[in-house]
Write an enzyme that holds these catalytic residues in place. Structure first.
Site, PDB file in Angstrom:
ATOM      1  N   ASP A  31       0.858  -1.550   0.255  1.00  0.00           N
ATOM      2  CA  ASP A  31      -0.056  -0.529   0.153  1.00  0.00           C
ATOM      3  C   ASP A  31       0.687   1.069  -0.018  1.00  0.00           C
ATOM      4  OD1 ASP A  31      -3.469   0.368   1.251  1.00  0.00           O
ATOM      5  OD2 ASP A  31      -1.984   2.311   1.048  1.00  0.00           O
ATOM      6  N   ILE A  32       0.270   2.022  -0.598  1.00  0.00           N
ATOM      7  CA  ILE A  32       1.148   3.657  -1.011  1.00  0.00           C
ATOM      8  C   ILE A  32       1.070   4.234   0.651  1.00  0.00           C
ATOM      9  CG2 ILE A  32      -0.589   5.067  -1.054  1.00  0.00           C
ATOM     10  CD1 ILE A  32       1.049   5.610  -4.434  1.00  0.00           C
ATOM     11  N   ASN A  88     -13.196  -3.314   2.346  1.00  0.00           N
ATOM     12  CA  ASN A  88     -14.201  -2.766   2.416  1.00  0.00           C
ATOM     13  C   ASN A  88     -15.214  -2.133   1.136  1.00  0.00           C
ATOM     14  OD1 ASN A  88     -13.112  -0.861   4.768  1.00  0.00           O
ATOM     15  ND2 ASN A  88     -11.407  -0.506   3.281  1.00  0.00           N
ATOM     16  N   GLU A  96     -11.730   3.553  -1.258  1.00  0.00           N
ATOM     17  CA  GLU A  96     -11.410   4.657  -1.749  1.00  0.00           C
ATOM     18  C   GLU A  96     -11.288   4.235  -3.442  1.00  0.00           C
ATOM     19  OE1 GLU A  96      -7.498   5.596  -1.056  1.00  0.00           O
ATOM     20  OE2 GLU A  96      -8.237   6.095   0.684  1.00  0.00           O
ATOM     21  N   VAL A  97     -11.017   2.866  -4.016  1.00  0.00           N
ATOM     22  CA  VAL A  97     -10.497   2.552  -4.609  1.00  0.00           C
ATOM     23  C   VAL A  97     -11.814   1.686  -4.959  1.00  0.00           C
ATOM     24  CG1 VAL A  97      -8.819   1.531  -6.302  1.00  0.00           C
ATOM     25  CG2 VAL A  97      -8.391   2.705  -4.399  1.00  0.00           C
ATOM     26  N   HIS A 101     -10.156  -5.154  -3.324  1.00  0.00           N
ATOM     27  CA  HIS A 101      -9.623  -5.599  -3.067  1.00  0.00           C
ATOM     28  C   HIS A 101      -9.213  -5.871  -1.418  1.00  0.00           C
ATOM     29  CE1 HIS A 101     -10.180  -1.433  -2.320  1.00  0.00           C
ATOM     30  NE2 HIS A 101      -9.393  -1.173  -1.276  1.00  0.00           N
ATOM     31  N   MET A 102      -8.585  -6.769  -1.287  1.00  0.00           N
ATOM     32  CA  MET A 102      -8.177  -7.214   0.523  1.00  0.00           C
ATOM     33  C   MET A 102      -7.043  -6.309   0.998  1.00  0.00           C
ATOM     34  SD  MET A 102      -8.290 -11.410   1.452  1.00  0.00           S
ATOM     35  CE  MET A 102      -9.593 -11.507   1.007  1.00  0.00           C
ATOM     36  N   HIS A 103      -6.883  -5.728   2.085  1.00  0.00           N
ATOM     37  CA  HIS A 103      -5.630  -5.265   2.647  1.00  0.00           C
ATOM     38  C   HIS A 103      -5.258  -6.584   3.807  1.00  0.00           C
ATOM     39  CE1 HIS A 103      -6.862  -0.784   2.144  1.00  0.00           C
ATOM     40  NE2 HIS A 103      -7.997  -1.345   2.024  1.00  0.00           N
TER      41      HIS A 103
END
Ligand code: 5GP
Length: 118
Positions: A31-32, A88, A96-97, A101-103
C-alpha cells in the site's frame, strides 16, 4: 468506455508499485500509504468493483486471495504475532478505490476494530 482505476495500471505495470506476489489470478503489492508496518493489498487480475459484484463464479478467486494473504503473512513473519484481513465495500466502509481488494495488515497490535461509534 470503462474508466481504468489505479489498480488496473498497477496490475499491468503501467504504474510502478512494490509488487510482492503475482500469478495468473491475483496481484499483491505494498500500500502506498501504509497504515501499519505490513500493509499489502491483494487484488484479482480481473476487474471486480467490490463485494457487491461477486458471484458463485468468483468463489475460487476469493479463496485464492485469502490463501495468498496467508502465504505472504508467513513470508513477512507476521503469522505468529497475527494480522487482519479487511475488504471495504462502498461509502460507509470508506472504500476509496473502486476495484475489489483485500488489505493484509500487521506488524504491530492493531487494536479492536469493532470498537466504533454507533
Ligand atoms: P480502500 O479504502 O479503497 O479499501 O483502500 C484503498 C487503498 O489503496 C488505500 O489504503 C490506499 O492507500 C491505497 N492506494 C491508493 N492509491 C494507491 C497507489 O497508487 N498505489 C498503491 N500502492 N496503493 C494505493
Amino acid at each position: 468506455m470503462m474508466e481504468r482505476t489505479i489498480f488496473h495500471k498497477i496490475i499491468c505495470k503501467e504504474v510502478s508499485s512494490k509488487i510482492v506476489y503475482q500469478d495468473h489470478l491475483v496481484t499483491a503489492f505494498e500500500d502506498i500509504k501504509p497504515k501499519c508496518p505490513i500493509h499489502i493489498l491483494v487484488v484479482p487480475n480481473i476487474y471486480i468493483v467490490n463485494l457487491n459484484d461477486i458471484t458463485e463464479n468468483h468463489e475460487r478467486l476469493l479463496g485464492h486471495m485469502v490463501l495468498i494473504c496467508s502465504k505472504i503473512a508467513r513470508e513477512k513473519k507476521i503469522h505468529d504475532s497475527g494480522y487482519r484481513l479487511v475488504m471495504n465495500c462502498n461509502r460507509n466502509s470508506g472504500q476509496e478505490v473502486s476495484y475489489l481488494h483485500m488489505h493484509l495488515l500487521g506488524g504491530k497490535p492493531l487494536g479492536d476494530f469493532l470498537e466504533m461509534e454507533k
